[in-house]
Design an enzyme around this catalytic site. Sequence first.
Site, PDB file in Angstrom:
ATOM      1  N   ARG A 136      27.804  21.665 -53.283  1.00 31.05           N
ATOM      2  CA  ARG A 136      26.838  21.202 -52.282  1.00 31.05           C
ATOM      3  C   ARG A 136      27.056  21.909 -50.949  1.00 31.05           C
ATOM      4  O   ARG A 136      28.060  22.581 -50.726  1.00 31.05           O
ATOM      5  CB  ARG A 136      26.974  19.687 -52.082  1.00 31.05           C
ATOM      6  CG  ARG A 136      26.529  18.856 -53.258  1.00 31.05           C
ATOM      7  CD  ARG A 136      26.889  17.385 -53.085  1.00 31.05           C
ATOM      8  NE  ARG A 136      28.326  17.161 -53.240  1.00 31.05           N
ATOM      9  CZ  ARG A 136      28.919  15.967 -53.133  1.00 31.05           C
ATOM     10  NH1 ARG A 136      28.198  14.904 -52.846  1.00 31.05           N
ATOM     11  NH2 ARG A 136      30.226  15.842 -53.300  1.00 31.05           N
TER      12      ARG A 136
ATOM     13  N   LYS B 228      32.585  17.505 -48.219  1.00 24.75           N
ATOM     14  CA  LYS B 228      33.855  16.899 -48.619  1.00 24.75           C
ATOM     15  C   LYS B 228      34.916  17.077 -47.543  1.00 24.75           C
ATOM     16  O   LYS B 228      34.791  17.890 -46.632  1.00 24.75           O
ATOM     17  CB  LYS B 228      34.350  17.525 -49.928  1.00 24.75           C
ATOM     18  CG  LYS B 228      33.450  17.234 -51.122  1.00 24.75           C
ATOM     19  CD  LYS B 228      33.235  15.737 -51.372  1.00 24.75           C
ATOM     20  CE  LYS B 228      34.478  15.027 -51.840  1.00 24.75           C
ATOM     21  NZ  LYS B 228      34.227  13.583 -52.121  1.00 24.75           N
TER      22      LYS B 228
ATOM     23  N   TYR C  97      32.238  13.411 -45.540  1.00 22.58           N
ATOM     24  CA  TYR C  97      32.918  12.380 -46.326  1.00 22.58           C
ATOM     25  C   TYR C  97      34.416  12.614 -46.180  1.00 22.58           C
ATOM     26  O   TYR C  97      34.919  13.708 -46.478  1.00 22.58           O
ATOM     27  CB  TYR C  97      32.536  12.468 -47.803  1.00 22.58           C
ATOM     28  CG  TYR C  97      31.133  11.995 -48.119  1.00 22.58           C
ATOM     29  CD1 TYR C  97      30.770  10.668 -47.919  1.00 22.58           C
ATOM     30  CD2 TYR C  97      30.187  12.872 -48.636  1.00 22.58           C
ATOM     31  CE1 TYR C  97      29.490  10.229 -48.201  1.00 22.58           C
ATOM     32  CE2 TYR C  97      28.901  12.443 -48.928  1.00 22.58           C
ATOM     33  CZ  TYR C  97      28.553  11.114 -48.711  1.00 22.58           C
ATOM     34  OH  TYR C  97      27.277  10.689 -48.998  1.00 22.58           O
TER      35      TYR C  97
ATOM     36  N   HIS D   4      37.053   9.731 -46.866  1.00 22.51           N
ATOM     37  CA  HIS D   4      37.782   8.919 -47.855  1.00 22.51           C
ATOM     38  C   HIS D   4      39.289   8.962 -47.581  1.00 22.51           C
ATOM     39  O   HIS D   4      40.101   9.302 -48.446  1.00 22.51           O
ATOM     40  CB  HIS D   4      37.483   9.406 -49.278  1.00 22.51           C
ATOM     41  CG  HIS D   4      36.051   9.223 -49.692  1.00 22.51           C
ATOM     42  ND1 HIS D   4      35.461   7.984 -49.807  1.00 22.51           N
ATOM     43  CD2 HIS D   4      35.099  10.127 -50.026  1.00 22.51           C
ATOM     44  CE1 HIS D   4      34.202   8.121 -50.200  1.00 22.51           C
ATOM     45  NE2 HIS D   4      33.950   9.411 -50.323  1.00 22.51           N
TER      46      HIS D   4
ATOM     47  N   GLU E 267      30.996   7.866 -45.149  1.00 24.76           N
ATOM     48  CA  GLU E 267      31.074   6.665 -45.979  1.00 24.76           C
ATOM     49  C   GLU E 267      31.326   5.376 -45.209  1.00 24.76           C
ATOM     50  O   GLU E 267      31.184   4.278 -45.766  1.00 24.76           O
ATOM     51  CB  GLU E 267      32.136   6.830 -47.076  1.00 24.76           C
ATOM     52  CG  GLU E 267      33.581   6.756 -46.611  1.00 24.76           C
ATOM     53  CD  GLU E 267      34.133   8.089 -46.141  1.00 24.76           C
ATOM     54  OE1 GLU E 267      35.342   8.168 -45.892  1.00 24.76           O
ATOM     55  OE2 GLU E 267      33.343   9.059 -46.013  1.00 24.76           O
TER      56      GLU E 267
ATOM     57  N   ASP F 185      29.548  -8.260 -61.309  1.00 29.37           N
ATOM     58  CA  ASP F 185      29.789  -8.221 -59.873  1.00 29.37           C
ATOM     59  C   ASP F 185      30.155  -9.624 -59.409  1.00 29.37           C
ATOM     60  O   ASP F 185      29.752 -10.622 -60.033  1.00 29.37           O
ATOM     61  CB  ASP F 185      28.547  -7.728 -59.120  1.00 29.37           C
ATOM     62  CG  ASP F 185      28.879  -7.200 -57.724  1.00 29.37           C
ATOM     63  OD1 ASP F 185      28.850  -5.980 -57.526  1.00 29.37           O
ATOM     64  OD2 ASP F 185      29.172  -8.028 -56.837  1.00 29.37           O
TER      65      ASP F 185
ATOM     66  N   LEU G  51      33.371  -0.758 -54.774  1.00 32.39           N
ATOM     67  CA  LEU G  51      33.473  -0.122 -53.457  1.00 32.39           C
ATOM     68  C   LEU G  51      34.029  -1.074 -52.421  1.00 32.39           C
ATOM     69  O   LEU G  51      33.637  -2.241 -52.358  1.00 32.39           O
ATOM     70  CB  LEU G  51      32.083   0.351 -52.997  1.00 32.39           C
ATOM     71  CG  LEU G  51      31.947   0.774 -51.527  1.00 32.39           C
ATOM     72  CD1 LEU G  51      32.665   2.105 -51.302  1.00 32.39           C
ATOM     73  CD2 LEU G  51      30.491   0.883 -51.127  1.00 32.39           C
TER      74      LEU G  51
ATOM     75  N   ALA H 227      34.701   5.360 -58.704  1.00 25.11           N
ATOM     76  CA  ALA H 227      35.450   4.973 -57.508  1.00 25.11           C
ATOM     77  C   ALA H 227      36.716   5.789 -57.299  1.00 25.11           C
ATOM     78  O   ALA H 227      37.493   5.493 -56.393  1.00 25.11           O
ATOM     79  CB  ALA H 227      35.816   3.477 -57.586  1.00 25.11           C
TER      80      ALA H 227
ATOM     81  N   ASP I   8      37.276   8.571 -55.947  1.00 21.92           N
ATOM     82  CA  ASP I   8      37.464   9.186 -54.630  1.00 21.92           C
ATOM     83  C   ASP I   8      37.890   8.158 -53.591  1.00 21.92           C
ATOM     84  O   ASP I   8      38.149   8.501 -52.436  1.00 21.92           O
ATOM     85  CB  ASP I   8      36.224   9.959 -54.170  1.00 21.92           C
ATOM     86  CG  ASP I   8      34.977   9.116 -54.082  1.00 21.92           C
ATOM     87  OD1 ASP I   8      35.063   7.886 -54.311  1.00 21.92           O
ATOM     88  OD2 ASP I   8      33.898   9.668 -53.794  1.00 21.92           O
TER      89      ASP I   8
ATOM     90  N   VAL J   3      36.070  12.582 -62.042  1.00 25.61           N
ATOM     91  CA  VAL J   3      35.813  13.660 -61.092  1.00 25.61           C
ATOM     92  C   VAL J   3      35.519  13.063 -59.717  1.00 25.61           C
ATOM     93  O   VAL J   3      34.687  12.155 -59.589  1.00 25.61           O
ATOM     94  CB  VAL J   3      34.641  14.540 -61.575  1.00 25.61           C
ATOM     95  CG1 VAL J   3      34.268  15.566 -60.522  1.00 25.61           C
ATOM     96  CG2 VAL J   3      35.016  15.224 -62.883  1.00 25.61           C
TER      97      VAL J   3
ATOM     98  N   MET K 266      31.440  13.862 -58.055  1.00 29.87           N
ATOM     99  CA  MET K 266      30.463  13.918 -59.152  1.00 29.87           C
ATOM    100  C   MET K 266      29.105  14.500 -58.734  1.00 29.87           C
ATOM    101  O   MET K 266      28.525  15.313 -59.462  1.00 29.87           O
ATOM    102  CB  MET K 266      30.291  12.526 -59.767  1.00 29.87           C
ATOM    103  CG  MET K 266      31.486  12.085 -60.580  1.00 29.87           C
ATOM    104  SD  MET K 266      31.353  10.377 -61.176  1.00 29.87           S
ATOM    105  CE  MET K 266      29.897  10.498 -62.197  1.00 29.87           C
TER     106      MET K 266
ATOM    107  N   GLU L  22      22.078  13.111 -33.239  1.00 32.76           N
ATOM    108  CA  GLU L  22      22.652  12.250 -32.187  1.00 32.76           C
ATOM    109  C   GLU L  22      23.991  12.790 -31.719  1.00 32.76           C
ATOM    110  O   GLU L  22      24.250  12.908 -30.509  1.00 32.76           O
ATOM    111  CB  GLU L  22      22.853  10.827 -32.723  1.00 32.76           C
ATOM    112  CG  GLU L  22      21.594  10.003 -32.889  1.00 32.76           C
ATOM    113  CD  GLU L  22      21.925   8.594 -33.336  1.00 32.76           C
ATOM    114  OE1 GLU L  22      22.762   7.936 -32.668  1.00 32.76           O
ATOM    115  OE2 GLU L  22      21.372   8.141 -34.358  1.00 32.76           O
TER     116      GLU L  22
ATOM    117  N   HIS M 171      24.482  14.506 -27.943  1.00 29.48           N
ATOM    118  CA  HIS M 171      25.099  13.613 -26.951  1.00 29.48           C
ATOM    119  C   HIS M 171      26.619  13.597 -26.996  1.00 29.48           C
ATOM    120  O   HIS M 171      27.258  13.055 -26.085  1.00 29.48           O
ATOM    121  CB  HIS M 171      24.567  12.191 -27.140  1.00 29.48           C
ATOM    122  CG  HIS M 171      23.075  12.100 -27.133  1.00 29.48           C
ATOM    123  ND1 HIS M 171      22.319  12.433 -26.028  1.00 29.48           N
ATOM    124  CD2 HIS M 171      22.183  11.748 -28.096  1.00 29.48           C
ATOM    125  CE1 HIS M 171      21.034  12.268 -26.298  1.00 29.48           C
ATOM    126  NE2 HIS M 171      20.921  11.863 -27.549  1.00 29.48           N
TER     127      HIS M 171
END
Length: 373
Positions: A16, A74, A93, A95, A117, A197, A239, A267, A269, A297, A300, A322, A326
């Site tokens: 990415r 990442k 991200y 993590h 995140e 859940d 999460l 989960a 990561d 992975v 993903m 933003e 600023h």
Amino acid sequence: MPSVGVPREIKTAEHRVALTPDGVRELERAEVDVLVETGAGADSAIPDAAYAAAGATIVGTADAWGASMVVKVKEPQPSEFGYLRPDLTLFTYLHLAAYPDVAKALLAAGTVGIAYETVQLPTGALPLLAPMSEVAGRIATQVGAHYLERHNGGRGVLLGGAPGVRPARVVVLGAGNVGWNAAWIAAGMEAEVWLLDKNLDRLRFVDQIHHGRITTMASNRGAVERAVAEADLVIGAVLVAGGRAPVVVTADMVAGMKTGTVVVDVAVDQGGCIETTHETTHNDPVYEEHGVLHYAVGNMPGAVPHTSTYALTNATLPYVLELALHGPAAATLADPSLRYGCNTVAGHVTNAAVAEFLGVDLVDPAVALAAAV
């Protein structure tokens, strides 16, 4: 003039890129210089020429990292730690609960680290995690179906079954964006889907949307233990914003699963919600433990970079604007969502969940940013 750097991602099999040409154009219209590293978008099918046409300057690695603000996908890799510095704002991200060495590097350098995140709306929604969670959830079912095939190491079960033959049983742990999307795709492939859940309101929502096609179950240790023992595919989608994912499937539970069951721990990561998982890569994605095939992975959505890059930029671009226009202090003062996103400032940890996991003192981001200006 403020500047935004877009380095090429170097994490293993990460394809990415943090910004699209449309994003470049928006920043350029706001008089923000954009410095894109050569080849940054190539794996997302975005050539350098497209960035240049949108107004970006194509540069080398050091120049991309030399911008006042760097946007990535990442967390920085060890070879990139040398680019971290006190006057840099890094937006990506992070993590940090899963990658404490990255936290140490950011703190040592005094970098302002703002994590996609943990940017959080007043409703509790995580707007920059949502698009990649949706992609990861959909991939989880797709990849699980792939590894259930016998020649790929699984039980040899077709997700949707066949006339006269029961479909695979897919157990999804967590009904957030990852879990709901995974369950939705599995149901669309005609699997038998159980979604667990602790949030009953979330389960009611899923039940209403899918008219009972997905079986919803209140999550507790006994329910999880029984569900995974009968599963053909288990998808971990639990999460905790900014913190480590809780372990909900123990090693003993994994040992009790059927041989050839597939586990996909989305989960991972954030440390993983299945005790036997450790992070893998797209180049070497699976391993077997207790006769169960594990896919874990850590990036993903990187498998579908063109889709993921556009989905991510759609969500991040307003915040990038933003911060670029600023600066982190004024932007986080004006937008409380970004305040939650601040993880490190001037050597301090400024996010509660990250501070708790790392076992360090929490400093209010507004105080830390005001002192750093």
